[in-house]
Design a protein around this motif. Sequence first.
Motif, PDB file in Angstrom:
ATOM      1  N   ARG A 119      53.041  -1.846  22.461  1.00 18.95           N
ATOM      2  CA  ARG A 119      53.256  -2.424  21.130  1.00 18.95           C
ATOM      3  C   ARG A 119      52.010  -3.064  20.534  1.00 18.95           C
ATOM      4  O   ARG A 119      51.989  -3.391  19.353  1.00 18.95           O
ATOM      5  N   LEU A 120      50.990  -3.285  21.366  1.00 21.04           N
ATOM      6  CA  LEU A 120      49.817  -4.047  20.917  1.00 21.04           C
ATOM      7  C   LEU A 120      49.178  -3.460  19.661  1.00 21.04           C
ATOM      8  O   LEU A 120      48.760  -4.204  18.771  1.00 21.04           O
ATOM      9  N   GLY A 121      49.088  -2.150  19.590  1.00 23.32           N
ATOM     10  CA  GLY A 121      48.450  -1.500  18.452  1.00 23.32           C
ATOM     11  C   GLY A 121      49.196  -1.675  17.140  1.00 23.32           C
ATOM     12  O   GLY A 121      48.641  -1.422  16.064  1.00 23.32           O
ATOM     13  N   HIS A 122      50.436  -2.124  17.202  1.00 26.07           N
ATOM     14  CA  HIS A 122      51.257  -2.299  16.003  1.00 26.07           C
ATOM     15  C   HIS A 122      51.291  -3.750  15.529  1.00 26.07           C
ATOM     16  O   HIS A 122      51.949  -4.041  14.529  1.00 26.07           O
ATOM     17  N   ILE A 123      50.614  -4.640  16.249  1.00 25.30           N
ATOM     18  CA  ILE A 123      50.623  -6.057  15.879  1.00 25.30           C
ATOM     19  C   ILE A 123      49.386  -6.336  15.027  1.00 25.30           C
ATOM     20  O   ILE A 123      48.267  -6.046  15.441  1.00 25.30           O
ATOM     21  N   ASP A 124      49.612  -6.861  13.844  1.00 23.31           N
ATOM     22  CA  ASP A 124      48.518  -7.153  12.911  1.00 23.31           C
ATOM     23  C   ASP A 124      47.486  -8.055  13.589  1.00 23.31           C
ATOM     24  O   ASP A 124      47.834  -9.131  14.080  1.00 23.31           O
ATOM     25  N   PRO A 125      46.213  -7.637  13.632  1.00 26.72           N
ATOM     26  CA  PRO A 125      45.189  -8.438  14.314  1.00 26.72           C
ATOM     27  C   PRO A 125      44.884  -9.768  13.615  1.00 26.72           C
ATOM     28  O   PRO A 125      44.215 -10.624  14.195  1.00 26.72           O
ATOM     29  N   GLN A 126      45.392  -9.945  12.405  1.00 27.50           N
ATOM     30  CA  GLN A 126      45.190 -11.227  11.714  1.00 27.50           C
ATOM     31  C   GLN A 126      46.288 -12.242  12.040  1.00 27.50           C
ATOM     32  O   GLN A 126      46.250 -13.381  11.588  1.00 27.50           O
ATOM     33  N   ARG A 127      47.254 -11.836  12.857  1.00 24.69           N
ATOM     34  CA  ARG A 127      48.312 -12.752  13.325  1.00 24.69           C
ATOM     35  C   ARG A 127      47.799 -13.363  14.613  1.00 24.69           C
ATOM     36  O   ARG A 127      47.701 -12.687  15.636  1.00 24.69           O
ATOM     37  N   LYS A 128      47.411 -14.633  14.561  1.00 26.31           N
ATOM     38  CA  LYS A 128      46.710 -15.271  15.674  1.00 26.31           C
ATOM     39  C   LYS A 128      47.344 -16.599  16.037  1.00 26.31           C
ATOM     40  O   LYS A 128      47.960 -17.254  15.202  1.00 26.31           O
ATOM     41  N   THR A 129      47.139 -16.976  17.281  1.00 30.20           N
ATOM     42  CA  THR A 129      47.496 -18.317  17.743  1.00 30.20           C
ATOM     43  C   THR A 129      46.253 -18.936  18.377  1.00 30.20           C
ATOM     44  O   THR A 129      45.331 -18.242  18.785  1.00 30.20           O
ATOM     45  N   ARG A 130      46.267 -20.249  18.482  1.00 30.48           N
ATOM     46  CA  ARG A 130      45.075 -20.980  18.900  1.00 30.48           C
ATOM     47  C   ARG A 130      45.049 -21.232  20.405  1.00 30.48           C
ATOM     48  O   ARG A 130      46.007 -21.735  20.977  1.00 30.48           O
ATOM     49  N   HIS A 131      43.926 -20.902  21.024  1.00 31.43           N
ATOM     50  CA  HIS A 131      43.623 -21.285  22.409  1.00 31.43           C
ATOM     51  C   HIS A 131      42.766 -22.536  22.329  1.00 31.43           C
ATOM     52  O   HIS A 131      41.827 -22.598  21.529  1.00 31.43           O
ATOM     53  N   GLY A 132      43.051 -23.507  23.166  1.00 31.60           N
ATOM     54  CA  GLY A 132      42.347 -24.791  23.111  1.00 31.60           C
ATOM     55  C   GLY A 132      40.841 -24.710  23.276  1.00 31.60           C
ATOM     56  O   GLY A 132      40.110 -25.515  22.708  1.00 31.60           O
ATOM     57  N   GLY A 133      40.354 -23.753  24.029  1.00 29.62           N
ATOM     58  CA  GLY A 133      38.918 -23.653  24.255  1.00 29.62           C
ATOM     59  C   GLY A 133      38.245 -22.484  23.568  1.00 29.62           C
ATOM     60  O   GLY A 133      37.041 -22.516  23.322  1.00 29.62           O
ATOM     61  N   PHE A 134      39.010 -21.441  23.254  1.00 28.70           N
ATOM     62  CA  PHE A 134      38.411 -20.203  22.762  1.00 28.70           C
ATOM     63  C   PHE A 134      38.640 -19.961  21.279  1.00 28.70           C
ATOM     64  O   PHE A 134      38.098 -19.025  20.715  1.00 28.70           O
ATOM     65  N   GLY A 135      39.490 -20.769  20.662  1.00 26.75           N
ATOM     66  CA  GLY A 135      39.775 -20.603  19.243  1.00 26.75           C
ATOM     67  C   GLY A 135      40.979 -19.716  18.992  1.00 26.75           C
ATOM     68  O   GLY A 135      41.871 -19.595  19.829  1.00 26.75           O
ATOM     69  N   TRP A 136      40.992 -19.079  17.816  1.00 23.95           N
ATOM     70  CA  TRP A 136      42.135 -18.300  17.364  1.00 23.95           C
ATOM     71  C   TRP A 136      42.047 -16.864  17.883  1.00 23.95           C
ATOM     72  O   TRP A 136      41.074 -16.167  17.634  1.00 23.95           O
ATOM     73  N   LEU A 137      43.083 -16.454  18.623  1.00 22.23           N
ATOM     74  CA  LEU A 137      43.120 -15.138  19.260  1.00 22.23           C
ATOM     75  C   LEU A 137      44.315 -14.345  18.752  1.00 22.23           C
ATOM     76  O   LEU A 137      45.401 -14.897  18.542  1.00 22.23           O
ATOM     77  N   ASN A 138      44.124 -13.025  18.622  1.00 25.41           N
ATOM     78  CA  ASN A 138      45.241 -12.159  18.260  1.00 25.41           C
ATOM     79  C   ASN A 138      45.895 -11.611  19.527  1.00 25.41           C
ATOM     80  O   ASN A 138      45.449 -11.893  20.643  1.00 25.41           O
ATOM     81  N   ALA A 139      46.934 -10.831  19.351  1.00 30.36           N
ATOM     82  CA  ALA A 139      47.715 -10.346  20.503  1.00 30.36           C
ATOM     83  C   ALA A 139      46.862  -9.547  21.486  1.00 30.36           C
ATOM     84  O   ALA A 139      46.966  -9.734  22.705  1.00 30.36           O
ATOM     85  N   LYS A 140      46.001  -8.653  20.973  1.00 34.81           N
ATOM     86  CA  LYS A 140      45.160  -7.852  21.871  1.00 34.81           C
ATOM     87  C   LYS A 140      44.205  -8.740  22.659  1.00 34.81           C
ATOM     88  O   LYS A 140      43.931  -8.474  23.834  1.00 34.81           O
ATOM     89  N   GLU A 141      43.699  -9.776  22.016  1.00 28.87           N
ATOM     90  CA  GLU A 141      42.770 -10.682  22.701  1.00 28.87           C
ATOM     91  C   GLU A 141      43.479 -11.510  23.766  1.00 28.87           C
ATOM     92  O   GLU A 141      42.950 -11.700  24.864  1.00 28.87           O
ATOM     93  N   TRP A 142      44.677 -11.980  23.478  1.00 30.98           N
ATOM     94  CA  TRP A 142      45.450 -12.701  24.497  1.00 30.98           C
ATOM     95  C   TRP A 142      45.726 -11.784  25.694  1.00 30.98           C
ATOM     96  O   TRP A 142      45.620 -12.194  26.842  1.00 30.98           O
ATOM     97  N   TYR A 143      46.076 -10.555  25.387  1.00 35.14           N
ATOM     98  CA  TYR A 143      46.369  -9.569  26.436  1.00 35.14           C
ATOM     99  C   TYR A 143      45.108  -9.317  27.276  1.00 35.14           C
ATOM    100  O   TYR A 143      45.155  -9.280  28.506  1.00 35.14           O
ATOM    101  N   GLN A 144      43.980  -9.147  26.614  1.00 30.84           N
ATOM    102  CA  GLN A 144      42.705  -8.924  27.305  1.00 30.84           C
ATOM    103  C   GLN A 144      42.331 -10.127  28.165  1.00 30.84           C
ATOM    104  O   GLN A 144      41.746  -9.983  29.240  1.00 30.84           O
ATOM    105  N   LEU A 145      42.681 -11.305  27.708  1.00 30.60           N
ATOM    106  CA  LEU A 145      42.353 -12.532  28.432  1.00 30.60           C
ATOM    107  C   LEU A 145      43.020 -12.565  29.814  1.00 30.60           C
ATOM    108  O   LEU A 145      42.474 -13.143  30.754  1.00 30.60           O
ATOM    109  N   ILE A 146      44.169 -11.919  29.953  1.00 33.91           N
ATOM    110  CA  ILE A 146      44.843 -11.860  31.257  1.00 33.91           C
ATOM    111  C   ILE A 146      43.941 -11.187  32.284  1.00 33.91           C
ATOM    112  O   ILE A 146      43.741 -11.694  33.387  1.00 33.91           O
TER     113      ILE A 146
END
Length: 166
Positions: A119-146
Amino acid sequence: MTGIDCLLYLHQELDRYTEDQIHHISQPGVWSLGQMYDHILLVAHEYMDEVELCASLSTDTAHGKTPFGEELFRQNAFPPIKIKLPDEMNAPPDNTDSRDRLRQRLLELIERMEDWSKRLGHIDPQRKTRHGGFGWLNAKEWYQLIEMHTRHHFRQKKELEHVLLS
């Protein structure tokens, strides 16, 4: 190596240890292998929760990453240092799960990640949540962070194994 590959590797590696080795704490302040596994699993689920949250958002954000977050993603890796969290975030991970329970938890996480990877490719990359140290991340970035976070703990795994074998 993908995040799923990292977790499959950890799953296979569990066969190398006895229950005692999984729970062995060599000295105060040093985690056991079981605690390292627990930490990786908990953090990965936290990051997957953020993936799901990004998918549920209906508004975009123009906010970006912090300079540290930009560098982290540019290198696709955490720095090769031990990272000490603030005391309030640094409670020791659980050390009670058996090898079989850790195996089961890894497989559950892998299943969750496989489901969301489609589903990652269907999630708008401008929809982001904040990581306390890394800033605002989108779904693909959160997934990559794992994957980045899990790989970061491979050094710790080698150190713990070295203590067990010496």
